[in-house]
Motif scaffolding. Structure first.
Motif, PDB file in Angstrom:
ATOM      1  N   ARG A 174       0.840  -1.210   0.000  1.00 43.15           N
ATOM      2  CA  ARG A 174       0.000   0.000   0.000  1.00 43.15           C
ATOM      3  C   ARG A 174       0.872   1.256   0.000  1.00 43.15           C
ATOM      4  O   ARG A 174       0.675   2.160  -0.810  1.00 43.15           O
ATOM      5  CB  ARG A 174      -0.899  -0.029   1.249  1.00 43.15           C
ATOM      6  CG  ARG A 174      -1.813   1.168   1.408  1.00 43.15           C
ATOM      7  CD  ARG A 174      -2.951   0.870   2.387  1.00 43.15           C
ATOM      8  NE  ARG A 174      -2.505   0.179   3.613  1.00 43.15           N
ATOM      9  CZ  ARG A 174      -1.958   0.803   4.663  1.00 43.15           C
ATOM     10  NH1 ARG A 174      -1.785   2.106   4.645  1.00 43.15           N
ATOM     11  NH2 ARG A 174      -1.592   0.112   5.741  1.00 43.15           N
ATOM     12  N   MET A 175       1.864   1.301   0.871  1.00 36.43           N
ATOM     13  CA  MET A 175       2.662   2.513   1.015  1.00 36.43           C
ATOM     14  C   MET A 175       3.576   2.749  -0.183  1.00 36.43           C
ATOM     15  O   MET A 175       3.855   3.884  -0.538  1.00 36.43           O
ATOM     16  CB  MET A 175       3.483   2.451   2.316  1.00 36.43           C
ATOM     17  CG  MET A 175       2.596   2.547   3.558  1.00 36.43           C
ATOM     18  SD  MET A 175       3.419   1.991   5.062  1.00 36.43           S
ATOM     19  CE  MET A 175       4.396   3.413   5.494  1.00 36.43           C
ATOM     20  N   THR A 176       4.065   1.687  -0.804  1.00 39.01           N
ATOM     21  CA  THR A 176       4.940   1.912  -1.958  1.00 39.01           C
ATOM     22  C   THR A 176       4.142   2.354  -3.165  1.00 39.01           C
ATOM     23  O   THR A 176       4.592   3.190  -3.937  1.00 39.01           O
ATOM     24  CB  THR A 176       5.737   0.636  -2.328  1.00 39.01           C
ATOM     25  OG1 THR A 176       4.849  -0.465  -2.379  1.00 39.01           O
ATOM     26  CG2 THR A 176       6.846   0.382  -1.340  1.00 39.01           C
ATOM     27  N   THR A 177       2.935   1.802  -3.347  1.00 40.36           N
ATOM     28  CA  THR A 177       2.136   2.261  -4.480  1.00 40.36           C
ATOM     29  C   THR A 177       1.710   3.699  -4.267  1.00 40.36           C
ATOM     30  O   THR A 177       1.696   4.498  -5.187  1.00 40.36           O
ATOM     31  CB  THR A 177       0.899   1.356  -4.716  1.00 40.36           C
ATOM     32  OG1 THR A 177       0.446   0.877  -3.467  1.00 40.36           O
ATOM     33  CG2 THR A 177       1.259   0.193  -5.598  1.00 40.36           C
ATOM     34  N   LYS A 178       1.406   4.050  -3.017  1.00 40.86           N
ATOM     35  CA  LYS A 178       1.017   5.432  -2.732  1.00 40.86           C
ATOM     36  C   LYS A 178       2.205   6.373  -2.972  1.00 40.86           C
ATOM     37  O   LYS A 178       2.069   7.405  -3.616  1.00 40.86           O
ATOM     38  CB  LYS A 178       0.536   5.560  -1.278  1.00 40.86           C
ATOM     39  CG  LYS A 178      -0.333   6.782  -1.039  1.00 40.86           C
ATOM     40  CD  LYS A 178      -0.876   6.797   0.372  1.00 40.86           C
ATOM     41  CE  LYS A 178       0.173   7.303   1.349  1.00 40.86           C
ATOM     42  NZ  LYS A 178      -0.240   7.158   2.749  1.00 40.86           N
TER      43      LYS A 178
END
Length: 910
Positions: A902-906
């Motif tokens: 989630r955090m890397t795609t964001k």
DNA sequence: CATCCGACACCTA
DNA sequence: TAGGTGTCGGATG
């Protein structure tokens, strides 16, 4: 002494004239007893015999006797109270003509001619205190044969030095393969008459050995002449009785090296072994060391054990076949279908060595086929499994020769077992002339031409053949639609240990696919080639590989490429220590990975022989549905940076043991020139080490102390001597390490390597003066909440999965472990709570001063207050992540990966 | 400059 | 002599 050395010593003893008085000591000496032990026995100090013999406590009671009195002497030994009192394991009696012995624990006995007692050396092996006795005992014949062939090989090279040179090595290797074939053939009735080969040499070559090579050459020539051409060949009658063998084995150059008298007697000696006992699976890998100058020292002790080979072959395809056999029951049609399927299976080992994977695979398939035939009532049916379906590539010439021979022998032995001696003989000669083991560099050869996927011919495409392509595999398979399985144990070599040629091999395989191939282990190229082979035909593959192929920096290279091409791991053996019979040989930790492109079907992770079915296997060889995590230069989810310590290669002169520091202080060197020097070992074990810490401005003053001047000069010398250009340049500033950093602020210290047995990764704090070595990472002026994270269970689960390892040890990395670790936004309260938790852990440790980290984190002895403090720390941290404690590591990892994704795609979307 | 790994390397029970 | 556990240096991005 290893088993081969013992065999030689025992053989030597048997050949010497019998000396009744000296024999017991010579016997014990041959089995590796030390001179001091023998001396104590000889002078009676440790000799417990009550019969005038020699009795070694916990070992053996030996008594020599008058001719003809062996049996009653053995009885006397058995009944002797001293034998029982000294807990002797063996008793042995001999008169120099016969020898009798008994293993009192197992009741096994040996009675033989004195001269033959070395044939039973396996029986006595535990006398040598060899720990892997069983494995050796079971392969006693192969060890003896290896030992004797080795002596012959060395002797022949002594008399024929030109045969040892590169251009004749192949002739020498081929010659040895012919010899082994002849020994096997003469003991198995393949030749007409038992011992025909050895007897013919013995009889028709003169005792002074001058014409041994001619006699042997004549026999070899006979074996290359078809029955129809015999009349015209003008063979001597004693050679004419040898059958036509050929099969490539006796074609080509038939030169025989010259034999000295010693070599001739070795030859006859080897011929007298019972070669029917040969295990082609074991023998091959033992014997290959004979031709390998480097390996000869540990002769034959490096072979891959059968259980380890089955770890690859069983899940790859044998389990499936056995399940199919069971499912077929007695249904004749299903059995027939299965037999047809087996007959078209190909096994390809592109790093086959002496062929043990191929031999085992062949034997296993023959066993299944035999069971099918038994159930169908066709027990004397000829096999439908062609030997040419077992293909290999091997770079060492001798091994390639042996692999071919081992398969031939395996075929014969299977025929004897499943069809009978007569049928086996009838089918054996002449040998198949085709060559299905290719000698060459597997990374430079076109696998499709060596193991073509269909019946259509593919020509050899290679630029680096060691032989003329004519000798190489070019046989087409007549098995349209058959299955192909690729397997083996290719060589491992870390990226920093590869030679230029190996680098080039890797480049050939990977260039065009990735630019990062320089970080791949040599074995990675086999995985990649196997994957590329699958472009032409479906061929599941499974290899033994160093475990680092599934860890750290290699995963984002090799596995990312395989995943992109649709491959997934079908089964995996997680890291285990690769063992062999070599003494003092540190092993290597390996994994086995089986890979294919099928989407359905069952998957298994196997750990400690326990098989667990899973829905998924990721490249880190766990079942979690996780992405590959590439290294990152900067922290992705926090501002807190973790630095690498001071690189100190070729800086020995700057490093001080505590005593050296004391000496310098006594010499008046000011303390400001010295600092504590802290790496993993110092941090964990509390060792002290110091270093000279000098600025350019300090140099003039420091150089006034002679020892410092000497140390600086030594560093300069060391740095200039090495090949490493970068280090050469550092010789310009020999008074300091490569970097001058980390000498001011309070630091969080994180060791790089730590035992996998600890429940927490043991980071700590240190004051500003301490210098971090390149064996630690550090966070300058680091916040304690960061320490709280580093020493948490949550972080440990990430480190264990993502980072590399040293064997099984954890190997921390800032780029892979810290910079990628998902950290949620922390509130002020979160930070304060974590800080308190970290402080409590530090206090708990201090309560046990001066215990070291290693003491405190010993999983058996971890103090309660420390455990409680860690538990509290985990509680605080985990509540921040999910509002409660995690139930287990699986839950921890799944949460972390969910956050990571989630955090890397964001992050990348922003 | 900054790191990663070792068909390891070393030390001890 | 086997098990436990982290050095040091070469090479690479």
């Amino acid at each position: 002494m290893n088993a081969v050395e013992i065999e030689q010593a025992v053989s030597d003893l048997a050949e010497q004239p019998f000396d009744a008085e000296a024999f017991p000591f010579a016997f014990l000496e041959a089995f590796g007893n030390k001179p001091t032990t023998l001396k104590k026995l000889r002078n009676g100090a440790s000799n417990k015999s009550d019969l005038g013999g020699v009795l070694q406590t916990n070992n053996i009671h030996i008594r020599t006797c008058a001719p003809g009195a062996v049996a009653e002497t053995l009885t006397a030994l058995r009944d002797s109270p001293a034998t029982a009192r000294a807990k002797a394991r063996f008793i042995l009696a001999t008169d120099g003509h016969t020898l009798e012995a008994e293993d009192l624990t197992s009741g096994e006995t040996v009675a033989c001619d004195y001269i033959d007692f070395p044939s039973h050396f396996g029986f006595f092996l535990s006398l040598a205190g060899i720990s892997t006795v069983r494995a050796i005992k079971e392969n006693a014949f192969d060890i003896r044969a290896t030992s004797r062939l080795n002596r012959l090989y060395v002797e022949l090279l002594k008399d024929n030095p030109d045969w040892g040179r590169a251009e004749r090595r192949h002739d020498m290797n081929h010659f040895m393969a012919r010899l082994i074939f002849c020994f096997f053939a003469e003991d198995t009735d393949i030749f007409n008459g038992t011992g025909l080969f050895t007897a013919t040499i013995d009889q028709f070559s003169t005792r002074d050995s001058t014409n041994t090579h001619e006699v042997m050459g004549q026999i070899f020539r006979a074996m290359n002449i078809k029955p129809t051409d015999r009349a015209a060949a003008n063979l001597r009658p004693w050679a004419d009785v040898f059958p036509y063998v050929n099969g490539g084995l006796f074609s080509g150059n038939l030169d025989v090296p010259r034999f000295s008298k010693i070599a001739r007697s070795y030859l006859l000696h080897i011929g007298n072994l019972d070669w029917t006992q040969i295990n082609p699976d074991i023998f091959g890998s033992m014997i290959q060391a004979v031709a390998d100058d480097e390996e000869r020292g540990a002769l034959g002790m490096h072979y891959t054990s059968v259980p380890n080979i089955l770890k690859v072959l069983n899940p790859l395809f044998l389990d499936g076949l056995n399940a199919a056999l069971e499912a077929a029951g007695d249904n004749a049609r299903k059995l027939l279908n299965l037999r047809n399927r087996i007959a078209r299976i190909r096994v390809f080992d592109p790093a086959c060595g002496s062929g043990n994977f191929l031999v085992i695979a062949y034997k296993q398939l023959r066993a299944i086929e035999a069971e099918i035939n038994r159930r169908r009532g066709e027990t004397d049916r000829k096999t439908e499994i062609p030997l040419t379906s077992f293909r290999g590539i091997e770079i060492r010439d001798f091994s390639a020769e042996i692999a071919r021979l081992a398969l031939i022998i395996a075929e014969y032995q299977c025929d004897v077992t499943y069809r009978g001696q007569k049928e086996a003989l009838a089918a054996f000669l002449p040998l198949d002339a085709q060559n299905w083991i290719t000698c060459g560099n597997a990374l430079r050869l076109d696998w499709l031409s060596i193991c073509p996927p269909t019946g259509t011919g593919v020509k050899m495409q290679a630029d680096d053949l060691f032989q003329t392509p004519l000798d190489q595999a070019q046989i087409d398979f007549e098995n349209e639609g058959g299955e192909t399985y690729i397997c083996g144990n290719p060589p491992f070599k870390g990226s920093r240990k590869q030679k230029t040629q190996e680098k080039e091999d890797l480049e050939r395989v990977f260039s065009g696919l990735t630019a990062k191939w320089k970080n791949v282990d040599y074995v990675g190229a086999w995985l990649m080639k196997a994957a590329l082979y699958n472009d032409a035909c479906e061929a599941p593959f499974a290899f033994v590989a160093t475990n680092s192929i599934c860890q750290g920096q290699q995963v984002p290279i090799t596995w990312a490429l395989l995943q992109k091409r649709g491959f997934r791991i079908r089964f995996a053996h997680t890291s285990f220590k690769w063992s062999n019979l070599a003494a003092n040989k540190a092993g290597v930790t390996v994994v086995i990975a089986g890979v294919d492109r099928k989407h359905d079907g069952r998957r298994w992770i196997i750990t400690d022989d326990i098989r667990r079915e899973v829905a998924n296997i990721n490249p880190y060889l766990t079942h979690h549905e996780i992405d590959i995590v590439p290294a990152h230069k900067k922290p992705r989810f926090t501002q807190v940076q973790m630095e690498y310590g001071v690189y100190y290669s070729k800086s020995a002169g700057l490093i001080l043991e505590p005593s050296e520091k004391v000496r310098l202080v006594e010499q008046g060197v000011p303390l400001r020139f010295m600092r504590r020097f802290l790496g993993s070992s110092e941090l964990i074990n509390g060792n002290e080490r110091y270093c000279l810490w000098l600025d350019e401005a300090d140099l003039e003053e420091a150089n006034r102390y002679p020892e410092i001047a000497q140390r600086i000069a030594a560093v300069k010398r060391d740095r200039l001597e090495t090949e490493d250009r970068a280090v050469n340049n550092l010789a310009a500033k020999p008074y300091q390490f490569r970097e001058r950093k980390g000498d001011d602020l309070v630091k969080i210290f994180v060791p790089i390597v730590s035992s996998e047995n600890r429940e927490y990764f043991p980071a700590g704090l240190s004051d500003g003066s301490v210098i971090p070595t390149s064996k630690v990472f550090y966070i300058p002026d680091g916040p304690l909440w960061a320490l709280s994270i580093i020493i948490s269970k949550l972080h440990l689960s990430w480190i264990e999965t993502i980072c590399g390892r040293l064997e099984l040890r954890l190997s921390y990395s800032n780029t892979m472990g810290w910079n990628t670790f998902p950290i949620p936004k922390l509130t002020e309260k979160n930070r304060a709570d974590l800080t308190t938790a970290a402080e409590n852990i530090l206090l708990a440790r201090e309560a046990h001063f001066p215990a070291t980290i290693a003491d405190l984190y010993d999983p058996e002895k971890m103090p309660d207050n420390l455990r409680a403090a860690h538990d509290r720390n985990d509680e605080v941290l985990e509540r921040i992540y999910i509002g409660r404690r995690f139930r287990n590591d699986t839950e921890r990892l799944e949460k972390l990966f969910e956050m990571y994704t989630r955090m890397t795609t964001k992050v990348s979307a922003e």
